[in-house]
Design an enzyme around this catalytic site. Structure first.
Site, PDB file in Angstrom:
ATOM      1  N   ASN A   1      -2.136   0.312   6.645  1.00  0.00           N
ATOM      2  CA  ASN A   1      -1.649  -0.932   7.247  1.00  0.00           C
ATOM      3  C   ASN A   1      -0.740  -1.739   6.306  1.00  0.00           C
ATOM      4  OD1 ASN A   1      -3.641  -1.864   5.561  1.00  0.00           O
ATOM      5  ND2 ASN A   1      -4.726  -3.060   7.087  1.00  0.00           N
TER       6      ASN A   1
ATOM      7  N   THR B   1      -5.497  -6.989  10.683  1.00  0.00           N
ATOM      8  CA  THR B   1      -5.777  -5.730   9.976  1.00  0.00           C
ATOM      9  C   THR B   1      -5.324  -4.529  10.796  1.00  0.00           C
ATOM     10  OG1 THR B   1      -7.718  -6.760   8.955  1.00  0.00           O
ATOM     11  CG2 THR B   1      -7.629  -4.350   8.920  1.00  0.00           C
TER      12      THR B   1
ATOM     13  N   GLU C   1      -9.764 -10.897  -7.341  1.00  0.00           N
ATOM     14  CA  GLU C   1      -8.839  -9.770  -7.188  1.00  0.00           C
ATOM     15  C   GLU C   1      -7.685  -9.854  -8.186  1.00  0.00           C
ATOM     16  OE1 GLU C   1      -9.908  -9.055  -2.461  1.00  0.00           O
ATOM     17  OE2 GLU C   1      -7.880  -9.699  -2.991  1.00  0.00           O
TER      18      GLU C   1
ATOM     19  N   ARG D   1      -2.002 -14.419   4.842  1.00  0.00           N
ATOM     20  CA  ARG D   1      -2.727 -13.771   5.938  1.00  0.00           C
ATOM     21  C   ARG D   1      -1.942 -13.884   7.249  1.00  0.00           C
ATOM     22  NH1 ARG D   1      -7.471 -12.040   4.980  1.00  0.00           N
ATOM     23  NH2 ARG D   1      -8.315 -12.288   7.069  1.00  0.00           N
TER      24      ARG D   1
ATOM     25  N   ARG E   1       2.456  -6.315   9.276  1.00  0.00           N
ATOM     26  CA  ARG E   1       1.743  -5.148   9.824  1.00  0.00           C
ATOM     27  C   ARG E   1       2.306  -4.735  11.178  1.00  0.00           C
ATOM     28  NH1 ARG E   1      -3.957  -7.412   7.596  1.00  0.00           N
ATOM     29  NH2 ARG E   1      -4.150  -6.147   5.721  1.00  0.00           N
TER      30      ARG E   1
ATOM     31  N   HIS F   1      -2.363  -5.390   1.672  1.00  0.00           N
ATOM     32  CA  HIS F   1      -3.651  -6.068   1.530  1.00  0.00           C
ATOM     33  C   HIS F   1      -3.379  -7.490   1.099  1.00  0.00           C
ATOM     34  CE1 HIS F   1      -7.699  -7.136   0.204  1.00  0.00           C
ATOM     35  NE2 HIS F   1      -7.109  -7.643  -0.858  1.00  0.00           N
TER      36      HIS F   1
ATOM     37  N   LYS G   1       0.813  -1.216   0.000  1.00  0.00           N
ATOM     38  CA  LYS G   1       0.000   0.000   0.000  1.00  0.00           C
ATOM     39  C   LYS G   1       0.856   1.279   0.000  1.00  0.00           C
ATOM     40  CE  LYS G   1      -3.968  -2.192   2.217  1.00  0.00           C
ATOM     41  NZ  LYS G   1      -5.070  -2.021   3.205  1.00  0.00           N
TER      42      LYS G   1
ATOM     43  N   TYR H   1     -12.530  -2.158  -3.839  1.00  0.00           N
ATOM     44  CA  TYR H   1     -13.060  -2.222  -2.472  1.00  0.00           C
ATOM     45  C   TYR H   1     -14.582  -2.098  -2.440  1.00  0.00           C
ATOM     46  CZ  TYR H   1      -8.462  -2.089  -0.192  1.00  0.00           C
ATOM     47  OH  TYR H   1      -7.202  -2.399   0.284  1.00  0.00           O
TER      48      TYR H   1
ATOM     49  N   PHE I   1     -15.552   3.859   6.712  1.00  0.00           N
ATOM     50  CA  PHE I   1     -14.179   4.206   6.341  1.00  0.00           C
ATOM     51  C   PHE I   1     -13.943   4.196   4.827  1.00  0.00           C
ATOM     52  CE2 PHE I   1     -14.232  -0.391   7.466  1.00  0.00           C
ATOM     53  CZ  PHE I   1     -13.764  -0.948   6.276  1.00  0.00           C
TER      54      PHE I   1
END
Ligand code: CMP
Length: 139
Positions: free
Chosen positions: A113, A92, A127, A86, A103, A116, A10, A50, A58
């Site tokens: 964060n 998250t 995705e 993950r 993270r 993704h 990100k 998203y 948010f």
């Protein structure tokens, strides 16, 4: 089984020149980068990607953030890639992320964060298809 998942490094991470550091942690977790590109997401792309979060409070901040700078979209391949990714990402909310996760190591906030990752194999396919043509993925 060998499977694929989708990852985004990100804007908070690219801004701090952490593309390599994040990718290293993914690779050390047993994931192989089989496609990668650095892009600046358009508002339309971020809103589309998203879309499931459209009604969340948010959402507009998230779209703003994800279009605030470059991101690196990647396809990762490996044994149980979705779950492995993950695990190495961590929770998250970085305040809840385990020691040694991406993270915990790098995230600035629940929004910024750093990464993704797809939450299921079905979403991984959706995705991946959103950002990559089949010929851009070299396994
Ligand atoms: P990601 O896994 O990309 O999926 C949705 C993103 O929304 C999430 O990571 C965060 O970057 C962002 N976000 C911001 N606030 C929240 C929140 N309260 N709960 C979940 N996600 C949030």
């Amino acid at each position: 089984a060998t499977e694929r998942t989708f990852s985004i490094i990100k804007p908070d991470a690219t801004r701090r020149n952490l593309t390599g550091a994040v990718t290293k942690m993914l690779e050390e977790a047993g994931l192989r980068v089989v496609a990668s590109k650095r892009i600046h997401m358009s508002r339309e792309q971020a809103e589309g990607f998203y879309g499931v979060h459209r009604e969340r409070p948010f959402f507009s901040d998230l779209v703003q953030f994800m279009t605030s700078g470059p991101v690196v979209v990647q396809v990762l391949e490996g044994e149980n890639a979705v779950a492995r990714n993950r695990e190495v990402m961590g929770a998250t909310n970085p305040a809840q992320a385990d020691e040694g996760t991406i993270r915990k190591s790098f995230a600035e906030s629940i929004e910024a964060n750093s990464v993704h990752g797809s939450d299921s194999a079905d979403n991984a396919k959706i995705e991946i298809d959103f950002f990559f043509k089949p010929e851009e993925i070299v396994g």
